[in-house]
Design a protein around this motif. Structure first.
Motif, PDB file in Angstrom:
ATOM      1  N   ASP A 116       0.818  -1.209   0.000  1.00  0.00           N
ATOM      2  CA  ASP A 116       0.000   0.000   0.000  1.00  0.00           C
ATOM      3  C   ASP A 116       0.857   1.267   0.000  1.00  0.00           C
ATOM      4  N   VAL A 117       1.905   1.279   0.797  1.00  0.00           N
ATOM      5  CA  VAL A 117       2.772   2.458   0.877  1.00  0.00           C
ATOM      6  C   VAL A 117       3.558   2.635  -0.417  1.00  0.00           C
ATOM      7  N   THR A 118       4.075   1.544  -0.962  1.00  0.00           N
ATOM      8  CA  THR A 118       4.856   1.628  -2.193  1.00  0.00           C
ATOM      9  C   THR A 118       3.994   2.121  -3.355  1.00  0.00           C
ATOM     10  N   LEU A 119       2.795   1.573  -3.491  1.00  0.00           N
ATOM     11  CA  LEU A 119       1.902   2.027  -4.560  1.00  0.00           C
ATOM     12  C   LEU A 119       1.485   3.486  -4.364  1.00  0.00           C
TER      13      LEU A 119
ATOM     14  N   ILE B  11      -7.630   4.165   0.583  1.00  0.00           N
ATOM     15  CA  ILE B  11      -8.348   3.191  -0.251  1.00  0.00           C
ATOM     16  C   ILE B  11      -7.604   1.865  -0.278  1.00  0.00           C
ATOM     17  N   LEU B  12      -6.285   1.912  -0.498  1.00  0.00           N
ATOM     18  CA  LEU B  12      -5.497   0.680  -0.553  1.00  0.00           C
ATOM     19  C   LEU B  12      -5.524  -0.072   0.776  1.00  0.00           C
ATOM     20  N   ARG B  13      -5.457   0.639   1.877  1.00  0.00           N
ATOM     21  CA  ARG B  13      -5.508  -0.013   3.182  1.00  0.00           C
ATOM     22  C   ARG B  13      -6.871  -0.642   3.440  1.00  0.00           C
ATOM     23  N   HIS B  14      -7.915  -0.028   2.903  1.00  0.00           N
ATOM     24  CA  HIS B  14      -9.245  -0.613   3.054  1.00  0.00           C
ATOM     25  C   HIS B  14      -9.404  -1.843   2.163  1.00  0.00           C
ATOM     26  N   VAL B  15      -8.875  -1.767   0.937  1.00  0.00           N
ATOM     27  CA  VAL B  15      -9.008  -2.875  -0.005  1.00  0.00           C
ATOM     28  C   VAL B  15      -8.048  -4.020   0.315  1.00  0.00           C
ATOM     29  N   ILE B  16      -6.772  -3.674   0.523  1.00  0.00           N
ATOM     30  CA  ILE B  16      -5.743  -4.696   0.756  1.00  0.00           C
ATOM     31  C   ILE B  16      -5.813  -5.213   2.187  1.00  0.00           C
ATOM     32  N   GLY B  17      -6.016  -4.306   3.092  1.00  0.00           N
ATOM     33  CA  GLY B  17      -6.117  -4.723   4.492  1.00  0.00           C
ATOM     34  C   GLY B  17      -4.978  -4.431   5.318  1.00  0.00           C
TER      35      GLY B  17
END
Length: 103
Positions: A67-70, A97-103
Motif C-alpha cells: 500500500d505504501v509503495t503504490l 483506499i489501498l488499506r481498506h481494499v488490501i487490508g
C-alpha cells in the motif's frame, strides 16, 4: 526513588545536542567567511534537499508494504502534474483506499 534519567543518557543527549549545534554553526561560519562559493560546493549544497528527501522516503518505500509503495508511486506521478498540497491529498486518499481494499 529512582531518578528520571540516568547520567549516561543525559550525557548522550547533551553530546548529541552539542554536535548538532557545532555542525550547524560551523557550516554557517564556513560559508559566511567565503567571498565566493565554489561551483562544486554550490552543487553539493543544491543536492542536499533531494538527498534528505530520499533518505526519508526510501526506507518507507522499501519496507512499508504494498500500500505504501503504490501510494508513493501514485504521489510521485501526481507530483509531476499538480502542486504539493493536492498531491498530499491524492496520496492520503490512495493510501486509505489501498488499506481498506488490501487490508
Amino acid at each position: 526513588m529512582e531518578t528520571m534519567f540516568h547520567t549516561q543518557t543525559l550525557l548522550i543527549i547533551a553530546a548529541g545536542a552539542i554536535a548538532t549545534y557545532l555542525t550547524r554553526i560551523g557550516g554557517y561560519v564556513f560559508i559566511t567567511r567565503m567571498k565566493r562559493i565554489p561551483p562544486r560546493a554550490e552543487a553539493a549544497l543544491n543536492a542536499v534537499p533531494a538527498a534528505v528527501l530520499t533518505t526519508l522516503v526510501a526506507p518507507a518505500a522499501v519496507t512499508g508494504g504494498l500500500d505504501v509503495t503504490l501510494t508513493m508511486a501514485v504521489a510521485l506521478l501526481a507530483g509531476l502534474r499538480i502542486s504539493l498540497l493536492p498531491m498530499l491529498g491524492v496520496g492520503w486518499i490512495v493510501v486509505m483506499i489501498l488499506r481498506h481494499v488490501i487490508g
